[in-house]
Design an enzyme around this catalytic site. Structure first.
Site, short mmCIF file in Angstrom:
data_model
loop_
_atom_site.label_atom_id
_atom_site.label_comp_id
_atom_site.label_asym_id
_atom_site.label_seq_id
_atom_site.Cartn_x
_atom_site.Cartn_y
_atom_site.Cartn_z
N THR A 56 46.55 -22.53 -109.11
CA THR A 56 45.12 -22.60 -108.82
C THR A 56 44.71 -24.07 -108.63
O THR A 56 45.57 -24.93 -108.47
CB THR A 56 44.30 -21.86 -109.91
OG1 THR A 56 42.93 -21.83 -109.53
CG2 THR A 56 44.46 -22.50 -111.27
N ASN A 57 43.42 -24.37 -108.61
CA ASN A 57 42.97 -25.74 -108.39
C ASN A 57 41.71 -26.02 -109.21
O ASN A 57 41.22 -25.15 -109.93
CB ASN A 57 42.75 -26.00 -106.90
CG ASN A 57 41.66 -25.12 -106.32
OD1 ASN A 57 40.50 -25.23 -106.69
ND2 ASN A 57 42.03 -24.22 -105.42
N ARG A 58 41.19 -27.23 -109.10
CA ARG A 58 40.13 -27.68 -110.00
C ARG A 58 38.72 -27.32 -109.56
O ARG A 58 37.76 -27.79 -110.16
CB ARG A 58 40.18 -29.22 -110.12
CG ARG A 58 41.38 -29.75 -110.83
CD ARG A 58 41.22 -31.25 -111.02
NE ARG A 58 42.46 -31.88 -111.41
CZ ARG A 58 42.93 -31.87 -112.65
NH1 ARG A 58 42.24 -31.28 -113.60
NH2 ARG A 58 44.08 -32.45 -112.94
N SER A 59 38.56 -26.54 -108.51
CA SER A 59 37.20 -26.20 -108.07
C SER A 59 36.44 -25.48 -109.19
O SER A 59 36.95 -24.55 -109.81
CB SER A 59 37.29 -25.29 -106.84
OG SER A 59 36.03 -24.72 -106.58
N ALA B 289 37.42 -23.24 -102.48
CA ALA B 289 38.62 -24.05 -102.36
C ALA B 289 39.81 -23.09 -102.38
O ALA B 289 40.39 -22.81 -103.43
CB ALA B 289 38.70 -25.05 -103.51
#
Ligand code: C5P
Length: 220
Positions: free
Chosen positions: A29-32, A95
């Protein structure tokens, strides 16, 4: 009506990260944080729009009057977005992970003598481009976001053309506090020009963008 110019209009907003399963307990996953997308959805609803908010995994309350659909992976986000059509406008703020593991294992991967597993990634569908290009149900107005670390304007213009959208909201994610933070400093890039908006709370960016969307939908 004055103050609620978007009554009778439908808008789709995607927000947050996606999470791509590797096995039943692990995700890419990512930091959004989802904050900008949620703020835009809130402002559109406040102007009277019927908003479907397709949200990746975030810990944010649903804005008043917004229909929220929670998803995890990019493929789920695409399916939920297509299910929301037809809409007058689509705002793709999510994102979305560019890649996902080529297979999600059905059981938890274990450490062992074979060493670490080798990940193979495959490309995810591009939700924005799918909505905007060759789509018989293309929304009248399609807005994308571009989070860049360098040559922001140049990349935003290229993205506008490549993704077939009408506007790009471009920001420099190397600005401290923007990715995952409470403020944003953006440029609105259209086919005909560029506007720089001052650094301000994500709620204010959401309100400005919602007002611009209302203008655009009412004109045509
Ligand atoms: O290509 P890039 O990821 O930089 O483009 C960002 C824009 O495209 C954002 O509006 C994002 O929501 C959208 N996007 C998408 N599906 C993807 C990748 C990006 O909708 N798979």
């Amino acid at each position: 009506p004055a103050g609620r110019p978007l009554v009778g209009k439908k808008v789709l907003v995607t927000a947050g990260p996606t999470a791509e399963p590797l096995d039943p307990v692990r995700l890419l996953t990512n930091r959004s944080s989802g904050r900008q997308g949620f703020a835009i959805a809130a402002s559109l609803a406040a102007l009277g729009a019927e908003v479907t908010l397709v949200a990746g995994p975030v810990s944010l309350p649903t804005p008043p009057g917004v229909k929220r659909v929670d998803v995890e992976s990019a493929r789920e986000m695409l399916a939920a977005s297509q299910a929301a059509l037809p809409v007058d406008a689509a705002v793709c703020v999510a994102a979305v992970a560019d890649w996902r593991p080529d297979e999600a294992f059905g059981v938890k991967l274990k450490k062992g003598k074979d060493g670490p597993p080798q990940l193979r990634l495959v490309e995810n569908p591009d939700i924005l481009a799918t909505l905007a290009v060759d789509n018989p149900q293309r929304p009248r107005l399609v807005v994308g976001f571009a989070a860049e670390t360098n040559d922001v304007l140049e990349h935003a213009r290229a993205k506008l053309a490549r993704k077939g959208c009408d506007w790009i909201i471009a920001n420099d994610v190397t600005e401290p506090g923007v990715m995952g933070g409470s403020e944003n400093a953006v440029m609105l890039v259209t086919k005909t020009g560029v506007e720089r908006w001052e650094r301000e709370a994500k709620e204010s960016v959401g309100a400005k963008l919602a007002a611009r969307i209302a203008e655009a939908l009412i004109q045509s």
